[in-house]
Enzyme design. Structure first.
Site, short mmCIF file in Angstrom:
data_model
loop_
_atom_site.label_atom_id
_atom_site.label_comp_id
_atom_site.label_asym_id
_atom_site.label_seq_id
_atom_site.Cartn_x
_atom_site.Cartn_y
_atom_site.Cartn_z
N SER A 1 4.50 -18.14 -41.13
CA SER A 1 3.88 -17.40 -39.97
C SER A 1 5.01 -16.70 -39.08
O SER A 1 5.96 -17.24 -38.83
CB SER A 1 2.70 -17.85 -39.40
OG SER A 1 3.14 -18.97 -38.57
N ILE B 1 7.70 -15.40 -36.52
CA ILE B 1 9.38 -14.82 -37.01
C ILE B 1 9.77 -15.40 -38.26
O ILE B 1 10.74 -15.08 -38.75
CB ILE B 1 10.26 -14.94 -35.60
CG1 ILE B 1 10.37 -16.61 -35.39
CG2 ILE B 1 9.57 -14.24 -34.56
CD1 ILE B 1 11.32 -16.75 -34.14
N SER C 1 15.22 -21.82 -27.56
CA SER C 1 14.52 -21.10 -26.71
C SER C 1 15.01 -20.76 -25.54
O SER C 1 15.85 -21.58 -25.02
CB SER C 1 13.03 -21.62 -26.61
OG SER C 1 12.27 -21.10 -25.29
N TYR D 1 8.62 -29.08 -24.50
CA TYR D 1 9.24 -28.35 -25.39
C TYR D 1 10.72 -27.76 -25.07
O TYR D 1 11.64 -27.70 -25.71
CB TYR D 1 8.27 -27.07 -25.63
CG TYR D 1 8.69 -25.95 -26.47
CD1 TYR D 1 8.43 -26.33 -27.85
CD2 TYR D 1 9.33 -24.97 -26.06
CE1 TYR D 1 8.85 -25.12 -28.75
CE2 TYR D 1 9.55 -23.88 -27.00
CZ TYR D 1 9.45 -24.08 -28.36
OH TYR D 1 9.72 -22.98 -29.33
N LYS E 1 14.24 -28.00 -26.86
CA LYS E 1 15.14 -26.84 -27.21
C LYS E 1 16.67 -27.11 -26.52
O LYS E 1 17.51 -26.62 -27.24
CB LYS E 1 14.76 -25.51 -26.50
CG LYS E 1 12.98 -25.27 -27.44
CD LYS E 1 13.61 -25.22 -28.96
CE LYS E 1 12.16 -25.27 -29.86
NZ LYS E 1 12.52 -24.70 -31.15
N THR F 1 3.60 -14.05 -31.56
CA THR F 1 3.38 -14.93 -32.89
C THR F 1 2.16 -15.74 -32.77
O THR F 1 1.66 -15.99 -31.50
CB THR F 1 4.76 -15.57 -32.79
OG1 THR F 1 4.59 -16.87 -32.05
CG2 THR F 1 5.74 -14.89 -33.00
#
Length: 317
Positions: free
Chosen positions: A50, A52, A175, A201, A205, A234
């Site tokens: 799913s 990108i 990110s 998160y 990253k 997304t």
């Protein structure tokens, strides 16, 4: 995260990470960079069912590449594989079901893959953002397990396979959110601080960017890069950040726009000519720090991260 860093980052995001930011940046793209055919090249894309990841896998397939999709859930992964085959006409699309938050599963996959396949390009695209602290069956914090430890095991495990091939590459989807975080090795699994899924998160990253830089130093035969896809519309964003999506939905990038730099790093000769270990946004290497708000880490801190990850990785081997 300091107020200054937050304000500067958000202003940067509105200017650069949105659909309009992509439309501005793409004016400088070299169109023929992606006009390539790649039969015989083998790619592994995590989270390729799913968003990108799927968009990238499809474009690779259209150009004749062999694609291995590594996904967690069988049914949507089978659907994605079928769709990629239909749209590309390329039958060389293979599926592997692996939970990338489960280190034992990753090790098993790596050992099997090494025996059966070659690999030119690894794309660490899969990501996890849970907003309440959850533990895996192994007692690992879920974001850390998937985004950091899982990426570490998969990448280090496949480096020997990559080093056998011509022009090997590793692309890790980080990110821009990592710009608000400085590497913190003192609480990798959020055991001692209040849990904020978005900040955890972002820390993961940042860890990926540090790992990319260190891998580039240690394995000069492979071209390593990390990248920011921008703010893309997304399924993952809609699920993990519903408030953000509701607020900025019409300003978010398409999946194809978010995938563009990932694809460019995987395929183009121009990308391979860039120094290894850099962080990219819209086909250009960019700073890993905000102006006047550096989040640099010491070699000792970076070495501590790798030592902890290696110890954990070996525990589950």
């Amino acid at each position: 995260m300091s107020l200054y860093r937050s304000v500067v980052w958000f202003a940067k995001g509105l200017r650069e990470y949105t659909k309009s930011g992509y439309e501005s940046a793409c004016k400088d793209f070299v169109p023929h960079d992606l006009e390539v055919q790649i039969p015989g090249r083998v790619f592994l894309v995590t989270g390729g069912n799913s968003g990108i990841g799927k968009a990238t896998a499809l474009e690779i397939a259209k150009r004749g590449g062999t694609v291995h999709l590594v996904c967690r859930d069988q049914a949507p992964a089978e659907d994605a594989r079928g769709e990629i085959i239909r749209e590309s006409g390329n039958q060389n699309i293979f599926l592997h079901i692996v939970d990338l938050s489960d280190p034992k599963q990753i090790w098993k996959f790596v050992e099997n893959f090494k025996q059966e396949h070659k690999l030119h390009v690894l794309i660490n695209n899969a990501g996890c953002m849970v907003n309440k602290r959850e533990l895996t069956e192994d007692g690992l914090e879920k974001n850390f397990a998937a985004n950091t430890l899982g990426v570490y095991i998969l990448t280090t495990g496949l480096i020997p396979v990559l080093e056998k091939e011509h022009d090997p590459r590793v692309i890790t989807v980080s990110s821009g959110g990592m710009l608000v975080q400085k590497l913190n090795t003192n609480d990798l699994q959020s055991e001692r601080t209040p849990f904020d899924g978005t900040m955890v998160y972002a820390q993961n990253k940042r860890q990926q960017v540090v790992l990319t830089e260190r891998w580039a130093q240690g394995h000069p035969a492979i071209h390593f890069s990390s990248m920011h896809p921008g703010w893309a519309d997304t399924p993952g964003v809609r699920q993990a950040m519903p408030g953000f999506h509701a607020r900025f939905g019409d300003r978010l990038r398409s999946e194809a726009q978010g995938a563009d730099t990932m694809l460019w790093l995987a395929l183009s000769s121009a990308a391979a000519a860039q120094p290894s270990g850099r962080f990219f946004q819209d086909r250009k290497p960019v700073s890993t720090h905000l102006p006047l708000a550096t989040a640099s880490s010491s070699p000792a801190e970076e070495e501590k991260l790798i030592e902890i990850l290696e110890q954990l990785a070996q525990t589950f081997k």
